[in-house]
Design an enzyme around this catalytic site. Structure first.
Site, mmCIF file in Angstrom:
data_model
loop_
_atom_site.group_PDB
_atom_site.id
_atom_site.type_symbol
_atom_site.label_atom_id
_atom_site.label_comp_id
_atom_site.label_asym_id
_atom_site.label_seq_id
_atom_site.Cartn_x
_atom_site.Cartn_y
_atom_site.Cartn_z
ATOM 1 N N LYS A 70 -1.658 3.970 -3.727
ATOM 2 C CA LYS A 70 -1.640 5.289 -3.069
ATOM 3 C C LYS A 70 -1.354 6.461 -4.020
ATOM 4 C CE LYS A 70 -0.457 3.658 1.522
ATOM 5 N NZ LYS A 70 0.322 3.874 2.733
ATOM 6 N N ALA A 134 4.178 5.141 0.953
ATOM 7 C CA ALA A 134 4.427 5.312 2.395
ATOM 8 C C ALA A 134 5.729 6.070 2.625
ATOM 9 C CB ALA A 134 4.464 3.960 3.091
ATOM 10 N N LYS A 157 14.828 6.388 -8.687
ATOM 11 C CA LYS A 157 13.603 6.744 -7.948
ATOM 12 C C LYS A 157 13.946 7.489 -6.666
ATOM 13 C CE LYS A 157 10.071 3.374 -9.304
ATOM 14 N NZ LYS A 157 9.243 2.257 -8.827
#
Length: 282
Positions: A70, A134, A157
């Site tokens: 993605k 997502a 992260k």
């Protein structure tokens, strides 16, 4: 009936054999009398760079993009819609007039699925587990009018994503948008959302991302995974009678928005839903 005029739309990811998207979209194409077919393509990360040029050469008209592509796919696109740019991830591509344009329907799909179950989601305290594609989409969407904590195994992260959301949406970092490891304190939290692959088929018997003892009856527990429909996390939530939402609604709503992008036609949500339920219950 597939013929020489059939338009092809694909799903690219790795793995993809668990996906219900082909079932859902092909049922919706048939229902609307559209001459399209939806096919899943298992694309290894090292082959991603060939996909867009190959699709243009073959006349493929669009894609969905799933784990793990993605974010990486963005560098190969000609244009990116402003919402997808903001999110920094793409889950839908339309190829038109030789241009590949990226969109993101995950965030709005998750909101629609959540609000269908519990009504308007505003001014809530929400923990989102994960910091991948997502998670990014859902966090950017829900951070517009809720307080968000990004919880991730790699804390750096989580911090980077929380800072990015706060900056892009002009929210207070450390107040309206926070970050944590997976051991996040759930006191005062209204909604938790699993946006990691933990519990996804075939690895369905793993340790849940949160155990029942940390959950409460007044919480909403949503898992973006739809295969299985009842994940290890949702089983834990049921032990304390918390409201549970599986990933089926988000899959259908993000798919419906993508369907409209590709075809210009609104699909029948019930047809999409029933196609998947038929598959699951067989």
């Amino acid at each position: 009936m597939i013929n020489a005029k059939t338009k092809v739309i694909g799903l690219i990811g790795h793995p993809v054999e668990h996906s219900f998207s082909p079932i859902m979209h092909n049922a919706a194409f048939k229902d609307k009398g559209l001459n399209y077919v939806y096919v899943a393509f298992d694309v290894l990360p090292e082959n991603l760079k060939y996909v867009i040029d190959g699709a243009k050469a073959l006349g493929i008209v669009g894609f969905n993009v799933t784990i793990p592509h993605k974010i990486e796919i963005m560098k190969y696109l000609d244009e990116i819609d402003k919402d997808a740019q903001l999110i920094g991830a793409v889950n839908t591509i339309k190829i038109e007039d030789g241009k590949a344009i990226g969109y993101n329907t995950d965030g709005i799909g998750a909101r629609m699925a959540l609000e269908e179950e519990i009504g308007r989601v505003k001014d809530k305290n929400i923990v989102i587990y994960g910091a991948g594609g997502a998670a990014r989409a859902v966090a950017f969407e829900l951070a517009k009018d809720n307080n968000i904590i990004i919880a991730n195994r790699t804390v750096e992260k989580a911090e980077a994503l929380a800072k990015e959301i706060a900056e892009k949406l002009n929210k207070k970092f450390g107040e309206e948008v926070k970050f944590s490891g997976l051991d996040v304190d759930l006191d005062g939290v209204d909604i938790i959302i699993n946006a990691t692959p933990i519990g996804m088929y075939p690895n369905i018997d793993v340790e849940p991302i949160v155990k029942a003892e940390k959950l409460r009856e007044d919480m909403v527990v949503m898992d973006l995974i739809y295969n299985p429909l009842e994940t290890v996390l949702l089983k834990e939530a049921k032990k304390v009678n918390a409201k549970t939402i599986n990933g089926l609604g988000m899959l259908i709503y993000q798919g419906a928005v993508a369907f409209k992008i590709w075809t210009g036609v609104e699909p029948n949500i019930e047809v999409m839903k029933n196609a998947i339920i038929d598959k699951i219950t067989k």
